[in-house]
Design a protein around this motif. Sequence first.
Motif, PDB file in Angstrom:
ATOM      1  N   GLY A 132       0.412  -1.336   0.215  1.00 57.44           N
ATOM      2  CA  GLY A 132      -0.024  -0.290  -0.252  1.00 57.44           C
ATOM      3  C   GLY A 132       0.487   1.104   0.075  1.00 57.44           C
ATOM      4  N   ALA A 144      -5.473   6.491   3.364  1.00 59.30           N
ATOM      5  CA  ALA A 144      -5.736   5.243   3.822  1.00 59.30           C
ATOM      6  C   ALA A 144      -7.285   4.624   2.388  1.00 59.30           C
ATOM      7  CB  ALA A 144      -7.444   5.108   5.309  1.00 59.30           C
ATOM      8  N   TRP A 147      -5.413   3.076  -0.038  1.00 60.01           N
ATOM      9  CA  TRP A 147      -4.750   1.383   0.323  1.00 60.01           C
ATOM     10  C   TRP A 147      -5.626   0.127   0.318  1.00 60.01           C
ATOM     11  CZ3 TRP A 147      -6.489  -2.030   3.854  1.00 60.01           C
ATOM     12  CH2 TRP A 147      -5.166  -3.087   4.192  1.00 60.01           C
ATOM     13  N   ALA A 148      -6.964   0.823   0.745  1.00 60.04           N
ATOM     14  CA  ALA A 148      -8.268   0.106   1.092  1.00 60.04           C
ATOM     15  C   ALA A 148      -8.059  -0.172  -0.790  1.00 60.04           C
ATOM     16  CB  ALA A 148      -9.422   0.663   1.270  1.00 60.04           C
ATOM     17  N   HIS A 243      -4.997  -9.504   2.711  1.00 61.32           N
ATOM     18  CA  HIS A 243      -5.953  -9.062   3.288  1.00 61.32           C
ATOM     19  C   HIS A 243      -7.588  -9.484   2.104  1.00 61.32           C
ATOM     20  CE1 HIS A 243      -8.648  -4.946   2.611  1.00 61.32           C
ATOM     21  NE2 HIS A 243      -9.188  -5.478   1.518  1.00 61.32           N
ATOM     22  N   ARG A 270      -2.897  -2.789   7.392  1.00 63.55           N
ATOM     23  CA  ARG A 270      -3.220  -1.165   6.906  1.00 63.55           C
ATOM     24  C   ARG A 270      -2.086  -0.359   7.765  1.00 63.55           C
ATOM     25  NH1 ARG A 270      -5.307   3.955   8.406  1.00 63.55           N
ATOM     26  NH2 ARG A 270      -5.786   3.462   9.960  1.00 63.55           N
ATOM     27  N   CYS A 273       1.767  -1.307   5.902  1.00 64.14           N
ATOM     28  CA  CYS A 273       2.104   0.080   4.625  1.00 64.14           C
ATOM     29  C   CYS A 273       2.245   1.568   5.357  1.00 64.14           C
ATOM     30  CB  CYS A 273       1.307   0.121   4.296  1.00 64.14           C
ATOM     31  SG  CYS A 273       1.124  -1.805   3.557  1.00 64.14           S
ATOM     32  N   HIS A 274       1.455   1.740   6.580  1.00 63.27           N
ATOM     33  CA  HIS A 274       1.571   3.160   7.067  1.00 63.27           C
ATOM     34  C   HIS A 274       2.734   3.676   7.717  1.00 63.27           C
ATOM     35  CE1 HIS A 274       1.047   6.443   9.905  1.00 63.27           C
ATOM     36  NE2 HIS A 274       1.270   6.027  10.486  1.00 63.27           N
ATOM     37  N   ARG A 461      -7.178   8.403   8.576  1.00 66.66           N
ATOM     38  CA  ARG A 461      -8.108   7.570   8.966  1.00 66.66           C
ATOM     39  C   ARG A 461      -9.052   7.685   7.494  1.00 66.66           C
ATOM     40  NH1 ARG A 461      -8.224   3.212  11.665  1.00 66.66           N
ATOM     41  NH2 ARG A 461      -6.959   3.547  13.787  1.00 66.66           N
ATOM     42  N   LEU A 464     -11.114   5.627   3.907  1.00 66.46           N
ATOM     43  CA  LEU A 464     -11.730   4.148   4.286  1.00 66.46           C
ATOM     44  C   LEU A 464     -13.386   3.604   4.032  1.00 66.46           C
ATOM     45  CD1 LEU A 464      -9.492   3.271   7.107  1.00 66.46           C
ATOM     46  CD2 LEU A 464      -8.992   2.052   5.105  1.00 66.46           C
TER      47      LEU A 464
END
Length: 485
Positions: A132, A144, A147-148, A243, A270, A273-274, A461, A464
Amino acid sequence: MNAPAALVWFKRDLRLRDHAPLAEAGRFERALALFVIEPEWLGSPECDARHVRFLLDALAPLRDGLAARGLPLLVRIGSAVEVLTELRREFAFTHLLSHEETGPGWSYTRDRAVAAWCRAEGVVWQEFAQTGVVRRLRSRAGWAGRWAQRMSAPEAVLPGGFAAPPGMAPSPLPTLRDLGLHGIDARVPPAGERVAWAMLESFLAGRGRDYRHALSSPVTAAEGCSRLSEHLAFGTISMRCVHQATEAVIRSTPDRTLAHALRGFAGRLRWHCHFMQKLEDEPAIEFRNFSRACDGLREDAFDRERFEAWCEGRTGFPMVDACMRQLRATGWINFRMRAMLVSFAAYHLWLHWREPGLFLAGQFLDFEPGIHWSQMQMQSGTTGINTLRIYSPAKQARDHDPTGEYVRRWVPEIGTPAYPKPIVDEREALAFARERLFGLRGTAQAKREADAIQAKHGSRRSGLPPSGMRVRRTKRPPVGQGELF
């Protein structure tokens, strides 16, 4: 003009499934695969023989799987640019295909050199994302959600076969002795894509049912955590596959306890990767403090004898010594105990994080640079934005080894004259650390830097989508590779 030909450069992505460069190579008339064992890696302070053993064990099934599809894997030893130059004389590839890598300083320098070589040689280098982490990210806003979106995208599909140039055969693999490496002090677990999938499937099938509770104690974490961290670090399984498989079980299982446990695990993917994104955005954090207000705080006070006692597990603090000895023997320990080891080095022993970080990097089989250096600084109090967490070894023992079983296993000489007395007075050491750090954080410079660091690296956040991951959470500390997996 030569027909387009592809060279797939494997790095930390030792798998067949969900491999974008391999999928792209199927479009070319000719293709080869390459892995380079680089002296820069072997000679780096974070590389240990255990890492090389795991790598070689993962390369063997990868080589065989590629050969079965008509794609020879060449394994060469040397600096990347030198290997690419020599190989291009044998195979006139026009495209270099690889995954992006967020690595330590030596690999960052390597990639810049490869990019310059490709430009000079007229080779098109195509890099594909495999985590991500977002390359050339301008803002954390919406990260975020990105990433999702990336993790929910379809897997890269492996072609049915490849057309290799004639006369090319898979390479034999070197031994540790061939590479100038001899002894391995830690047990090295099985490696390879099949092993990674078996580990994931056993975790999702029920081994992870007590995950939220089991991950904190070194007594239960080895079985209760997913144990995928080394497989993600070496890329024998993709983050996207983990995932998606996790989300599928969360949606379908009638076992509410298992689903609840897996939501906790899914949320931590998550965070993985953060933390890697921090190093991607600011490679210098491997070498210098996040907050420059912390410069000079510990650097000139480094105590070599204390450091060596910490490395050897003979500090006189039983829980610290037990954890260090387990780590040295197995190459793995759960995150809470990793955090305690770093906290103890930073606050009790007043050691700057760089040398302890290099030592731990060599011990962790699952060493992931982005997570590692972010966590080293977070647990040492030099990020400028995170809560200062000073772990009490005695409290960790009471909470997570109440019967003393774990300490007795790893420190069998405890209670005898052979076990050393504590190397520092805990009360005095922590009073000194608190005075220095809390005083520093109150300065105008530290506050200005904290605002800038939060703006660049802080978690967001927003973005997401609803999913099995989006559940109400109580406030908890950020986590890293060990507790995560």
